[in-house]
Scaffold this active site. Sequence first.
Site, PDB file in Angstrom:
ATOM      1  N   CYS A  99      -4.463   5.176   4.139  1.00 56.44           N
ATOM      2  CA  CYS A  99      -4.962   6.217   5.029  1.00 56.44           C
ATOM      3  C   CYS A  99      -4.251   6.153   6.387  1.00 56.44           C
ATOM      4  O   CYS A  99      -3.090   6.508   6.490  1.00 56.44           O
ATOM      5  CB  CYS A  99      -6.483   6.121   5.159  1.00 56.44           C
ATOM      6  N   HIS A 198      -8.343   6.084  -0.287  1.00 55.44           N
ATOM      7  CA  HIS A 198      -8.807   4.695  -0.142  1.00 55.44           C
ATOM      8  C   HIS A 198      -8.984   4.058  -1.517  1.00 55.44           C
ATOM      9  O   HIS A 198     -10.075   4.099  -2.101  1.00 55.44           O
ATOM     10  CB  HIS A 198     -10.127   4.655   0.632  1.00 55.44           C
ATOM     11  N   GLU A 200      -9.316   1.018  -2.252  1.00 54.13           N
ATOM     12  CA  GLU A 200     -10.237  -0.125  -2.243  1.00 54.13           C
ATOM     13  C   GLU A 200     -11.657   0.301  -2.624  1.00 54.13           C
ATOM     14  O   GLU A 200     -12.442  -0.521  -3.126  1.00 54.13           O
ATOM     15  CB  GLU A 200     -10.233  -0.834  -0.876  1.00 54.13           C
TER      16      GLU A 200
END
Length: 227
Positions: A99, A198, A200
């Site tokens: 990001c 994202h 994660e």
Amino acid sequence: MSKPVVAITGPQKGAFGPRFLVACAVRWYGATPLQVRPGDDWQQLRYDAVVVTGGHDIDPVLYAAEPEVHPKYDPERDALEAAVIDDALNTGLPLLGICRGAQLLNARRGGNLFQELKSHRKMTSNRWTVLPLKTLKVAADSHLCKLMRADNCRINSLHNQAIDRAGDGLVVTGRDLDGIVQAIEDPSRPFLVGVQWHPEFLIFSPRQRRLFGALIEAAEERRPTKP
């Protein structure tokens, strides 16, 4: 041989969730996470790869632009991560920008950003969500395509800025349905990738985890072997 160490950069305070999840992904592939914050003497640290995490928008002065919006900036974090990115670029360290990390990587290579996206959206929502509700179109024959093992997949969206012009040596390898840049990479490097979403928050997905796995694989290949 010791495990490869992955530096995870972020703000001085907060962002516990993203940091924790990135660290989990790093450990998943057998590496050791190293949290790096503004104020740390990063030049004295030893690591084999870098993940630059998401967060506040970067100051437009870093890509020679006048501010068009007035979000909250974090100049100490900007300075730390710009220095870490420059060092990784100069030394060939594998790097994953997430990001804001992708945006700052692009800026360090001379690219620029759209400072707001609402006016650029026609087919996609401007709503932030950690859920994979947006479509990523992946460029064929790119590193990203090999990792995703598909030419499209679902991603989340937690950003109000995005890459406009790609920086020197960087190739756009992913866009959403409005054509907004979602991924960049340097095909001349073993692993230099920036993603606007994202991963994660999507580590339950094997294709998202492979981003971290490929980063660590590149770090292991770069490390000297025992005689």
